[in-house]
Design an enzyme around this catalytic site. Structure first.
Site, PDB file in Angstrom:
ATOM      1  N   ASP A 118       5.331  -4.898   6.141  1.00  0.00           N
ATOM      2  CA  ASP A 118       5.930  -6.185   6.538  1.00  0.00           C
ATOM      3  C   ASP A 118       5.819  -7.235   5.435  1.00  0.00           C
ATOM      4  O   ASP A 118       6.703  -8.079   5.275  1.00  0.00           O
ATOM      5  CB  ASP A 118       5.341  -6.689   7.866  1.00  0.00           C
ATOM      6  N   ASP A 168       2.205   0.109  11.965  1.00  0.00           N
ATOM      7  CA  ASP A 168       2.064  -1.177  12.699  1.00  0.00           C
ATOM      8  C   ASP A 168       3.318  -2.026  12.639  1.00  0.00           C
ATOM      9  O   ASP A 168       3.268  -3.228  12.883  1.00  0.00           O
ATOM     10  CB  ASP A 168       0.906  -1.964  12.083  1.00  0.00           C
ATOM     11  N   ARG A 176       1.069  -4.984  -5.434  1.00  0.00           N
ATOM     12  CA  ARG A 176       1.247  -6.221  -4.659  1.00  0.00           C
ATOM     13  C   ARG A 176       1.459  -7.331  -5.666  1.00  0.00           C
ATOM     14  O   ARG A 176       0.884  -7.315  -6.744  1.00  0.00           O
ATOM     15  CB  ARG A 176       0.018  -6.457  -3.783  1.00  0.00           C
ATOM     16  N   ARG A 207      -5.528  -1.375   8.726  1.00  0.00           N
ATOM     17  CA  ARG A 207      -5.508  -2.852   8.587  1.00  0.00           C
ATOM     18  C   ARG A 207      -5.867  -3.460   9.951  1.00  0.00           C
ATOM     19  O   ARG A 207      -6.897  -3.102  10.497  1.00  0.00           O
ATOM     20  CB  ARG A 207      -4.140  -3.316   8.073  1.00  0.00           C
ATOM     21  N   THR A 267       4.364   2.687   5.180  1.00  0.00           N
ATOM     22  CA  THR A 267       2.936   2.333   5.273  1.00  0.00           C
ATOM     23  C   THR A 267       2.260   3.348   6.182  1.00  0.00           C
ATOM     24  O   THR A 267       2.889   3.886   7.085  1.00  0.00           O
ATOM     25  CB  THR A 267       2.714   0.920   5.866  1.00  0.00           C
ATOM     26  N   GLY A 279       0.845  -1.197   0.000  1.00  0.00           N
ATOM     27  CA  GLY A 279       0.000   0.000   0.000  1.00  0.00           C
ATOM     28  C   GLY A 279       0.880   1.246   0.000  1.00  0.00           C
ATOM     29  O   GLY A 279       1.786   1.363   0.823  1.00  0.00           O
ATOM     30  N   ASP A 305      -0.049   2.571   8.232  1.00  0.00           N
ATOM     31  CA  ASP A 305      -0.623   1.849   9.385  1.00  0.00           C
ATOM     32  C   ASP A 305       0.160   2.017  10.683  1.00  0.00           C
ATOM     33  O   ASP A 305      -0.379   1.765  11.754  1.00  0.00           O
ATOM     34  CB  ASP A 305      -0.717   0.346   9.066  1.00  0.00           C
TER      35      ASP A 305
HETATM   36  O1  F6P Z   1      -1.648  -1.123   4.532  1.00  0.00           O
HETATM   37  C1  F6P Z   1      -2.111   0.122   4.103  1.00  0.00           C
HETATM   38  C2  F6P Z   1      -3.590   0.053   3.823  1.00  0.00           C
HETATM   39  O2  F6P Z   1      -4.038   1.336   3.483  1.00  0.00           O
HETATM   40  C3  F6P Z   1      -4.410  -0.478   4.973  1.00  0.00           C
HETATM   41  O3  F6P Z   1      -4.590   0.480   6.003  1.00  0.00           O
HETATM   42  C4  F6P Z   1      -5.678  -0.847   4.240  1.00  0.00           C
HETATM   43  O4  F6P Z   1      -6.454  -1.803   4.934  1.00  0.00           O
HETATM   44  C5  F6P Z   1      -5.116  -1.449   2.943  1.00  0.00           C
HETATM   45  O5  F6P Z   1      -3.876  -0.825   2.723  1.00  0.00           O
HETATM   46  C6  F6P Z   1      -6.005  -1.216   1.742  1.00  0.00           C
HETATM   47  O6  F6P Z   1      -5.423  -1.928   0.668  1.00  0.00           O
HETATM   48  P1  F6P Z   1      -5.821  -1.584  -0.844  1.00  0.00           P
HETATM   49  O7  F6P Z   1      -5.199  -0.279  -1.198  1.00  0.00           O
HETATM   50  O8  F6P Z   1      -5.214  -2.733  -1.624  1.00  0.00           O
HETATM   51  O9  F6P Z   1      -7.311  -1.520  -0.904  1.00  0.00           O
END
Ligand code: F6P
Length: 323
Positions: free
Chosen positions: A106, A133, A75, A175, A129, A14, A131
């Site tokens: 991670d 986290d 990803r 997340r 990120t 992300g 998050d």
């Molecule tokens: O890990 C970053 C993040 O924004 C999370 O907070 C969220 O749940 C996820 O990515 C969303 O993923 P995507 O952009 O693939 O919808």
């Protein structure tokens, strides 16, 4: 150890505000060491497809203030396969890449750790990120900007909630971590924060809604909390507490964009310099963390396996001030 003459850098997972600042710092530090540096587009997907581009100091001019990542991110399921990693290795060798800096979460470090066990190309990481986290660092690149974005949005929602005596359930990202929600709760004076780290919040929410004297409330819902998403909670509680005029806001991907704050630019710059320093010091499979205002090296397997606790002190501050 093979002498490093050319490094690669890419952004993965992300995206987050500050990733451009991070790439800029890696590129400029590599050039300072008289290394060549290649940007790899679209994370591991681009590594497998061979999307490599030679970087110069000019490639990263005027991007420190830009959100997103000019190298793009993605990803990659294919990188989780032996064949996929073999393709990536072939491309790294073809482009004469001696070492790599990965900017991501991670999941990205997990992939880098597995790759470095299979192939003798060192990787070091930077925590990119929103998050916040990741184990071993006080901050991840993008968290401060996301927190400010959420705070600004909630301040606006508070205005209309107050004008119309309404209760808003506001869903934020993170997340399976509650850092964005909890710190935004403290920053905005939210009446309640529902986060994944705390059990039994449904009863607490029920008690609050049935006893509060307040005519308007802000309830921040971390997307990974164990009661459910904001839409679901608002539907269930809105029916039973009609007097609260329940409404919902899911903030979504706006939390991932925007111009990085000064702190995120500073953090990305310091960690970017440290990442290239680490490679030149023959370090590998370590994340550049930021702890107590200093750069620390955290082995990939520690940051991947570790779980960052939310911290009792933060919970206590929120508990006292949200009354
Ligand atoms: O890990 C970053 C993040 O924004 C999370 O907070 C969220 O749940 C996820 O990515 C969303 O993923 P995507 O952009 O693939 O919808």
């Amino acid at each position: 150890m093979k002498k490093i003459k050319r490094i690669g850098v890419f952004t993965s997972g992300g995206d987050s505000p500050g990733m451009n600042s991070a790439v800029r710092a890696v590129v400029r530090t590599a050039i300072n060491y008289k290394l060549e540096v290649y940007g790899i587009h679209r994370g591991y997907k681009g590594m497998i497809r061979g999307e490599f581009e030679k970087m110069t100091s000019k490639s990263v001019a005027h991007i420190i203030q830009q959100g997103g990542t000019f190298l793009r991110s993605a990803r990659s399921k294919e990188f989780r396969t032996i064949e996929g990693r073999k393709k990536a290795y072939t491309n790294l060798v073809k482009n004469k890449i001696d070492a790599v800096v990965v900017i991501g979460g991670d999941g990205s470090f997990k992939g880098a750790g597995i790759f470095s066990q299979e192939y003798d190309i060192p990787f070091v990481g930077m925590p990119g990120t929103i998050d916040n986290d990741m184990f071993g660092t006080d901050y991840t690149i993008g968290f401060d900007t996301a927190l400010n974005t959420v705070t600004e949005a909630i301040d606006k929602i508070k205005d209309t909630a107050h004008s119309h005596d309404r209760t808003f359930f506001i869903e934020v990202m993170g997340r399976d971590a509650g850092f964005i929600a909890l710190k935004a709760g403290i920053a905005t004076g939210a009446e309640m924060v529902l986060i994944p780290e705390i059990e039994g919040q449904e009863e607490k929410l029920e008690k609050y809604l049935s006893t509060t004297k307040k005519t308007s409330s802000i309830i921040i819902v971390a997307e990974g909390n164990n009661v459910g998403g904001a839409e679901k909670i608002a539907k269930a509680f809105g029916k039973r507490f009609k007097e609260h005029g329940v409404r919902v806001n899911v903030l979504g991907h706006m939390q991932r964009g925007g111009s990085p704050t000064a702190f995120d630019r500073y953090l990305a710059s310091r960690l970017g310099v440290a990442a290239v320093d680490a490679l030149m010091d023959n370090q590998r499979s370590v994340m550049m963390g930021y702890a107590n205002h200093e750069v620390v090296h955290v082995p990939f397997n520690k940051t991947i396996k570790g779980k960052r606790g939310i911290g009792e002190e933060l919970l206590r501050v929120n508990e006292i001030l949200s009354k």
